[in-house]
Motif scaffolding. Structure first.
Motif, PDB file in Angstrom:
ATOM      1  N   LEU A  15       0.807  -1.216   0.000  1.00  0.00           N
ATOM      2  CA  LEU A  15       0.000   0.000   0.000  1.00  0.00           C
ATOM      3  C   LEU A  15       0.841   1.267   0.000  1.00  0.00           C
ATOM      4  O   LEU A  15       0.454   2.289  -0.563  1.00  0.00           O
TER       5      LEU A  15
ATOM      6  N   ALA B  23      -1.169   1.092   7.521  1.00  0.00           N
ATOM      7  CA  ALA B  23      -1.158   0.489   6.185  1.00  0.00           C
ATOM      8  C   ALA B  23      -1.938  -0.822   6.109  1.00  0.00           C
ATOM      9  O   ALA B  23      -1.577  -1.721   5.346  1.00  0.00           O
TER      10      ALA B  23
ATOM     11  N   THR C 230      -8.330  -0.452   4.491  1.00  0.00           N
ATOM     12  CA  THR C 230      -8.682  -0.080   3.119  1.00  0.00           C
ATOM     13  C   THR C 230     -10.042   0.612   3.043  1.00  0.00           C
ATOM     14  O   THR C 230     -10.405   1.139   2.000  1.00  0.00           O
TER      15      THR C 230
ATOM     16  N   GLY D 231       0.567   8.419   3.082  1.00  0.00           N
ATOM     17  CA  GLY D 231       0.342   7.385   2.082  1.00  0.00           C
ATOM     18  C   GLY D 231      -1.133   7.086   1.906  1.00  0.00           C
ATOM     19  O   GLY D 231      -1.999   7.955   2.005  1.00  0.00           O
ATOM     20  N   SER D 232      -1.436   5.810   1.662  1.00  0.00           N
ATOM     21  CA  SER D 232      -2.823   5.407   1.430  1.00  0.00           C
ATOM     22  C   SER D 232      -3.697   5.672   2.649  1.00  0.00           C
ATOM     23  O   SER D 232      -4.910   5.899   2.513  1.00  0.00           O
ATOM     24  N   ASP D 233      -3.115   5.658   3.843  1.00  0.00           N
ATOM     25  CA  ASP D 233      -3.905   5.903   5.054  1.00  0.00           C
ATOM     26  C   ASP D 233      -4.472   7.315   5.095  1.00  0.00           C
ATOM     27  O   ASP D 233      -5.501   7.549   5.738  1.00  0.00           O
TER      28      ASP D 233
ATOM     29  N   GLY E 273      -4.973   9.295   2.038  1.00  0.00           N
ATOM     30  CA  GLY E 273      -5.860   9.426   0.884  1.00  0.00           C
ATOM     31  C   GLY E 273      -7.194   8.732   1.085  1.00  0.00           C
ATOM     32  O   GLY E 273      -8.259   9.294   0.788  1.00  0.00           O
ATOM     33  N   LEU E 274      -7.161   7.519   1.616  1.00  0.00           N
ATOM     34  CA  LEU E 274      -8.395   6.764   1.838  1.00  0.00           C
ATOM     35  C   LEU E 274      -9.238   7.382   2.951  1.00  0.00           C
ATOM     36  O   LEU E 274     -10.476   7.342   2.900  1.00  0.00           O
TER      37      LEU E 274
ATOM     38  N   GLY F  22      -0.673   9.788  -4.470  1.00  0.00           N
ATOM     39  CA  GLY F  22      -1.957   9.097  -4.417  1.00  0.00           C
ATOM     40  C   GLY F  22      -3.015   9.820  -3.621  1.00  0.00           C
ATOM     41  O   GLY F  22      -4.206   9.734  -3.939  1.00  0.00           O
ATOM     42  N   ALA F  23      -2.632  10.537  -2.568  1.00  0.00           N
ATOM     43  CA  ALA F  23      -3.615  11.219  -1.733  1.00  0.00           C
ATOM     44  C   ALA F  23      -4.383  12.297  -2.507  1.00  0.00           C
ATOM     45  O   ALA F  23      -5.619  12.358  -2.428  1.00  0.00           O
TER      46      ALA F  23
ATOM     47  N   LEU G 233      -7.159  10.886  -4.588  1.00  0.00           N
ATOM     48  CA  LEU G 233      -8.265  10.335  -3.814  1.00  0.00           C
ATOM     49  C   LEU G 233      -9.190  11.421  -3.280  1.00  0.00           C
ATOM     50  O   LEU G 233     -10.413  11.278  -3.304  1.00  0.00           O
TER      51      LEU G 233
END
Length: 415
Positions: free
Chosen positions: A41, A216, A219, A242-244, A246-247, A270-271, A274
């Motif tokens: 991730l 991480a 989801t 990171g993905s944490d 953006g999601l 990525g953020a 998103l």
């Protein structure tokens, strides 16, 4: 054929006009192990930071930042695992590498710092210098400080100081704050600092919720977004990356959360995609990066040319290589402990201003910028990120003195 970087292209053009390139005699290559996640991730962020360091190393080599020395970045995928990172450190040492870069997670940074220190004590003929690009638990340059560690990014307390200053100066209507962070030492530090500093700055501000979630592994942040909405929070402070991040912001958008988000890493790969348009005028980030200087814009252009339009959103590689090169020049050699000593109180001019390695704790002091996510307007927001039509507008610039904090470090230097 790969496209040349901006600097390499300039040098090539100069050579065509008869200007001689730097002559390297008795040239030495300094290899730098890059130990961070390159898969999973958090892989997209890790790979962007890897390219950032590789790009900076190429600039340094092309422009001769360090006399008779070139730099090579050697990537290692630690999969965000502390155990894997310590193993990879030994692999790098076995390959004759004496410099290590890491930064994605203090959960990795703290044990890696300890492992480097153990190596230097047990193997004084094979020392290592750990260049910390973004692991920002304050303890690493306070009670746990070590001579063989230099941190390039501002630590948690410095960044939260900036966030709280900005909120009290510019958002007097802030009443209810929600804290959500990753469940490890870094996230705990963000929550602790935010509670203490907000209470001191404005006792009327209420902490209406606090969550810690696995790093991480989440989801779907919808349950957290629902809690933020039901709390009535007008402000969210988060160190998520990171993905944490953006999601989280995506879930908040989908849940109809209207609070402002103050982040450390809103510009992480990525953020922006998103949160997109929903983040307009609501997502803020504090970072040692200024999109608006001519120097940064030149670096951005060269990076986009080299990496097929990818965004240059972090100057940590440039700062790290520049400091390392100047310290090598000052020391007159590449021994990592001699270079660490030469780094103490060393200053360099970076794209966003002066960077100084404070000798007391090896914490870099520098300018920071609070920026908000806005539509590109060709004026205050000239550069979009991730083809969203949005970018970052500078709202407040902090000088080094404004965010400089005392240290508890009791540095033990080599005899």
């Amino acid at each position: 054929m790969k496209k040349l970087s901006y600097a390499l292209a300039c040098i090539t053009a100069a050579s065509a006009l008869g200007a001689a390139a730097p002559a390297w005699s008795a040239e030495e290559t300094v290899k730098i192990a890059f130990i961070d996640p390159l898969s999973g991730l958090m892989g997209p962020v890790g790979n962007d930071l890897l390219r950032n360091w590789q790009y900076s190393a190429e600039l340094a080599n092309a422009e001769g930042w360090a006399k008779d020395v070139k730099f090579e970045i050697v990537p290692f995928d630690n999969k965000l695992s502390p155990q894997e990172s310590v193993t990879l450190l030994q692999t790098a040492i076995d390959q004759g590498i004496h410099y290590v870069v890491q930064g994605m997670g203090s959960s990795v940074g703290i044990p890696l710092q300890q492992a480097v220190q153990r190596n230097n004590e047990r193997n004084p003929d094979h020392p290592v210098l750990y260049i910390n690009q973004a692991a920002v638990d304050p303890v690493q340059t306070n009670d746990n400080c070590t001579f063989s560690h230099v941190r390039l990014d501002g630590h948690v307390d410095m960044k939260v100081t900036g966030i709280v200053k900005y909120i009290t100066e510019n958002s007097p209507d802030t009443k209810k704050v929600y804290l959500i962070n990753q469940d490890y030492s870094f996230g705990h530090s963000v929550a602790k600092a935010a509670k203490e500093m907000l209470k001191k700055a404005n006792p009327d501000i209420e902490i209406v919720g606090e969550d810690l979630h696995p790093l991480a592994r989440v989801t779907d942040f919808s349950q957290y977004a629902a809690k933020i909405r039901s709390s009535g929070a007008d402000t969210v402070i988060t160190g998520n990356w990171g993905s944490d991040l953006g999601l989280l912001v995506k879930a908040a958008r989908d849940a109809g959360v209207t609070a402002k988000f103050y982040t450390f890493y809103g510009d992480n790969t990525g953020a922006p995609t998103l949160f997109g348009d929903a983040g307009t005028d609501r997502v803020y980030r504090i970072a040692a990066f200024d999109w608006d200087t001519p120097e940064t814009q030149k670096l951005m252009e060269g990076y986009k040319q080299k990496y097929g339009g990818s965004d240059y959103w972090n100057g940590v590689g440039w700062g790290g290589i520049k400091l390392l090169a100047e310290a090598i020049n000052k020391a007159g050699e590449t021994d990592p402990l001699k270079v660490a000593a030469a780094m103490e109180n060393l200053s360099v001019e970076g794209p966003h201003g002066q960077m100084t390695v404070r000798g007391d704790d090896h914490q870099v002091q520098q300018n920071f910028v609070m920026a908000s996510w806005q539509k590109v307007d060709g004026d205050k927001v000239k550069f979009e990120q991730e083809k969203t039509g949005h970018g970052w507008r500078a709202e407040r610039k902090f000088t080094p003195d404004e965010l400089m904090l005392p240290t508890t470090c009791k540095m033990k230097r080599p005899s």
